[in-house]
Enzyme design. Structure first.
Site, PDB file in Angstrom:
ATOM      1  N   ASP A 145      -5.223 -11.529  16.266  1.00  0.00           N
ATOM      2  CA  ASP A 145      -3.999 -10.844  15.891  1.00  0.00           C
ATOM      3  C   ASP A 145      -2.955 -11.945  15.739  1.00  0.00           C
ATOM      4  OD1 ASP A 145      -1.967  -9.135  15.252  1.00  0.00           O
ATOM      5  OD2 ASP A 145      -2.331  -7.731  16.880  1.00  0.00           O
TER       6      ASP A 145
HETATM    7  C1  BGC Z   1      -0.009  -6.612  14.452  1.00  0.00           C
HETATM    8  C2  BGC Z   1      -1.165  -6.481  13.504  1.00  0.00           C
HETATM    9  C3  BGC Z   1      -0.763  -6.962  12.135  1.00  0.00           C
HETATM   10  C4  BGC Z   1      -0.270  -8.388  12.242  1.00  0.00           C
HETATM   11  C5  BGC Z   1       0.183  -8.956  10.924  1.00  0.00           C
HETATM   12  C6  BGC Z   1       0.607  -7.996  14.424  1.00  0.00           C
HETATM   13  O1  BGC Z   1       1.819  -8.011  15.123  1.00  0.00           O
HETATM   14  O2  BGC Z   1      -0.415  -6.287  15.760  1.00  0.00           O
HETATM   15  O3  BGC Z   1      -1.619  -5.158  13.446  1.00  0.00           O
HETATM   16  O4  BGC Z   1      -1.828  -6.846  11.235  1.00  0.00           O
HETATM   17  O5  BGC Z   1       0.835  -8.427  13.123  1.00  0.00           O
HETATM   18  O6  BGC Z   1       1.374  -8.400  10.521  1.00  0.00           O
END
Ligand code: BGC
Length: 758
Positions: free
Chosen positions: A228
């Site tokens: 993530d």
């Molecule tokens: C989120 C993800 C997301 C990623 C990119 C993170 O903060 O948890 O779900 O895909 O950011 O934006």
């Protein structure tokens, strides 16, 4: 086309380390020298968030269709529709030059308070898995990758980057992993995104058991495990654990750390090569679908409307809906003009357009007299003059439609909700309008359950319209006027009170830990087991017609677990209009050696029927429909015996029960040892064979001695049940005087017979 092995063979250590870390916020690193291009990722999950600046995480994004969010998608119970949505998302990704969409999110709704529940499908792992598989298949059938997230146990936003989800293995396997497992095994997503949080003390980004042992080895995942965004603390540890790609980048210090660790032999080059291979394969796959061009925004808007209409759930209706023969309608509530249609955070889409209910409704009823009142001010505070105005227009009309919505940004990534209540200003508004107008219909916009006790009894109808996406307004109009017969059913329980919810006593955790003390009992599994009343049960939703379920039957009343069984039921539309029904099959294990939830969803089908029409619905149940995860054997097991198959219109509306007998083919190794209890020895056929006779003899002797001591007749055998839960070695220890050898030696002898088969 890339020759992965040839490229890998030519890469320097530095190039390998760099390839496994992003070059920008959204792009992978290219290796120009070897002709390896970068590929691009974008959020996700219900529309494209293709930022205009590759180096910025949260910035303006290009217009894209905002589809309904996952709560609404799951409530369609219609995988075919989700597949279509996946195809549309892929077309937009191609047009916007995106190779992988960061979605779907398949985390479980452990508590209705999780700020991100609107992005997740369900409280039930089977339903979430089916929805995810369909969406991924749609996307990937058009050459755009899916990225299933957030692996695993990311079920709250509070302290999401530090908190440790303390969850036992059985619960993890039965509740928190199966949607990922189904997605990985059946739809083969190109990527899986690890979670921010820790699982049992280990960061998900460094969790070898999750990323390598379970995901890659056990489930055979061949794609890329991506972090993530910002989840990696230690690139070397995460690489060793199985995390292939760190995002976002660049992170030169992390790349250097990998190079140094590889040189020092602290990380095996084979581990780095495995990650590199996976990233190269991903790049190769992505590049096979040329990017660029346009997408059909009109067609996708129409699809978003169709999906929204199918996911909206009619919760209450005293007959006022569908609206027919109405001369005047009062529309009340700010969200009729400023729709609340998506949530906050990384999933936030810049929509191609947004329809407002106020406009969509009026297109349906040109002959109707329309009036509008805001109901409450922009700051959401309770103000009497707004309520008075609403009451006035409501009283003058035939029907009042009250649009109630959670306040902007109350549901978002990054934090959880504090309560399940609608803001007080809106509760007062609904009550006042309902008192003045008996035909009051409430339309709700929210991404997760709210409580309604303060007002629901006073209104005529309630439509749950969710975070309905950019085209949801038209869907509301379609349902209210009966152009679409509602067929959505809840994919999550609506509780009566926050205090009733399964995780209430273990939420949101403290001191860096959140204990999943409710175990596998989340959602309806919990309310069933506690026999707690709920506001609306899982699987519930009304229609403008009625359905009869008749002639339930099964392909076999006795079957082997590996063969499975098929359930059939005839469903008839017994009303006056066409409609769709979601038939659900729950499985109940009548007797198991471990406690199990009273019933679990294991199959469903959505069927469309004309008035008077009957169709036979067939739902197949496989091995896993009957199995549970046994922590002692660390595998899925079935046990021979009777199971009830509950055929229902919701989890609380079971129409038929068919009892079947399962023959287990699972051969378990004997797990008895000296510490196993007497009950465990007697439950195991091998244990019973060698120890049963001795036990009977002991029991009789003990009954005689205890009875004599009490000065009377031998005591009843039941009084000796206290022995059943003692370890064998201890029970024998008390009897040592009557044994031919010390208790430990007798146990050793019994174990030799059991394990040696002597
Ligand atoms: C989120 C993800 C997301 C990623 C990119 C993170 O903060 O948890 O779900 O895909 O950011 O934006």
């Amino acid at each position: 086309m890339l020759d992965v092995e040839a490229v890998l063979a030519q890469m320097t250590l530095e190039e390998k380390a760099a390839l496994c870390i992003g070059a920008t916020a959204w792009d992978t690193s290219a290796v120009e020298r070897l002709g390896v291009p970068a590929i691009t990722m974008a959020d996700g999950p219900h529309g494209l968030r293709r930022t205009t600046d590759a180096n910025l995480l949260l910035t303006q994004s290009l217009p894209a269709t905002c589809f309904p969010t996952a709560s609404c998608l799951a409530a369609t119970w219609n995988p075919a529709l989700l597949q279509q949505m996946g195809e549309a998302l892929a077309e937009e990704a191609i047009a916007l030059r995106v190779d992988v969409l960061l979605g779907p999110g398949v985390n479980m709704k452990r508590s209705p308070l999780c700020g991100r529940n609107f992005e997740y499908f369900s409280e039930d792992p089977f339903l979430a898995g089916e929805m995810a598989v369909a969406l991924i298949n749609g996307l990937q059938s058009r050459g755009v990758g899916a990225c299933v997230k957030h692996f695993a146990a990311n079920n709250q936003e509070f302290q999401r980057m530090v908190i440790s989800a303390e969850v036992d293995e059985r619960t993890l396997r039965e509740i928190y992993l199966p949607a990922f497992e189904a997605a990985v095994k059946r739809a083969k997503p190109w990527m899986v995104m690890c979670a921010y949080n820790k699982v049992n003390g280990v960061l998900a980004s460094e969790h070898r058991q999750l990323l390598t042992d379970i995901l890659k080895q056990e489930w055979g995942f061949e794609g890329v495990v991506v972090s993530d965004w910002g989840a990696v603390r230690d690139r070397v540890k995460s690489l060793a654990a199985g995390l292939d790609l760190e995002m976002p980048g660049p992170k030169p210090s992390h790349a250097r750390a990998v190079v140094e660790a590889a040189r020092a032999g602290l990380v095996a080059e084979a581990a780095l090569d495995d990650a590199v291979r996976r990233v190269l394969r991903l790049v190769d796959k992505a590049r096979r679908t040329p990017k660029g061009g346009d997408f059909d925004a009109e067609a996708h808007h129409a699809l978003a409307r169709q999906i929204a209409a199918e996911g909206m759930v009619l919760l209450k209706n005293n007959g006022v809906l569908p609206l027919t023969g109405v001369a005047s309608i009062a529309v009340i509530g700010r969200s009729a003009r400023e729709p609340y249609f998506q949530g906050g955070g990384s999933s936030n889409v810049n929509p191609t357009r947004v329809d407002a209910p106020w406009d969509a409704l009026r297109q349906h009823g040109a002959a109707i007299r329309w009036a509008y009142a805001e109901g409450y001010p922009a700051d959401g505070s309770p103000r009497q003059e707004f309520i008075d105005e609403a009451v006035r227009v409501a009283a003058e009309a035939d029907v009042a439609l009250v649009f109630a919505a959670l306040p902007p940004l109350s549901e978002s990534e990054g934090y959880d909700r504090a309560s399940l209540d609608l803001p007080p200003a809106q509760v007062s508004l609904i009550r006042a309008v309902a008192a003045a107008q008996p035909n009051t219909v409430v339309i709700l916009n929210n991404g997760a359950p709210m409580v309604m006790s303060a007002w629901i009894d006073s209104v005529a109808a309630v439509l749950e319209a969710w975070m309905m996406g950019q085209a949801g307004a038209g869907a509301i109009a379609d349902i209210l006027f009966g152009k679409v017969n509602p067929s959505g059913k809840l994919a999550e329980t609506f509780p009566l009170r926050l205090e009733d919810t399964p995780a209430h006593l273990n939420w949101p955790g403290e001191a860096g830990k959140v204990r999943y003390g409710e175990g596998p009992y989340i959602g309806y599994r919990y309310y069933d087991a506690k026999a707690l009343p709920v506001l609306f049960p899982f699987g519930f939703g009304l229609s403008y017609t009625t359905f009869a379920y008749t002639n339930p039957r099964v392909s076999a009343t006795t079957f082997r677990d590996v063969d499975g069984v098929t359930v059939y039921v005839d469903v008839t539309n017994t009303g006056a209009v066409a409609g769709k029904e979601v038939v659900q099959v729950y499985v109940r294990d009548r007797q198991a050696s471990l406690p199990r939830p009273p019933k679990e969803l294991k199959g469903f089908a959505k069927v469309e029927l004309q008035p008077g029409e009957t169709r036979t619905v067939a739902i197949s149940l496989d091995f896993r429909a009957f199995a549970f995860y046994h922590p002692k054997y660390q595998r899925w097991v079935t046990e021979s015996g009777e199971f009830d198959l509950l055929i229902g219109a919701s989890s609380a509306d079971v129409r038929h029960t068919v009892t079947v007998a399962l023959e287990s083919t699972v051969a378990l190794p004997c797990a008895l040892d000296a510490e196993s209890t007497v009950r465990e020895w007697l439950a195991d056929p091998r244990g019973r064979a060698v120890f049963g006779p001795l036990f009977e003899q002991m029991r009789r002797e003990m009954a005689r001695v205890m009875g004599a001591e009490a000065g009377g007749e031998p005591i009843g055998m039941d009084a000796l049940n206290f022995m059943l839960d003692m370890p064998l070695v201890a029970v024998l220890g008390f009897q040592e005087a009557a044994l031919p050898a010390p208790a430990e030696a007798v146990v050793a002898g019994l174990l030799a017979k059991v394990h040696g088969g002597a």
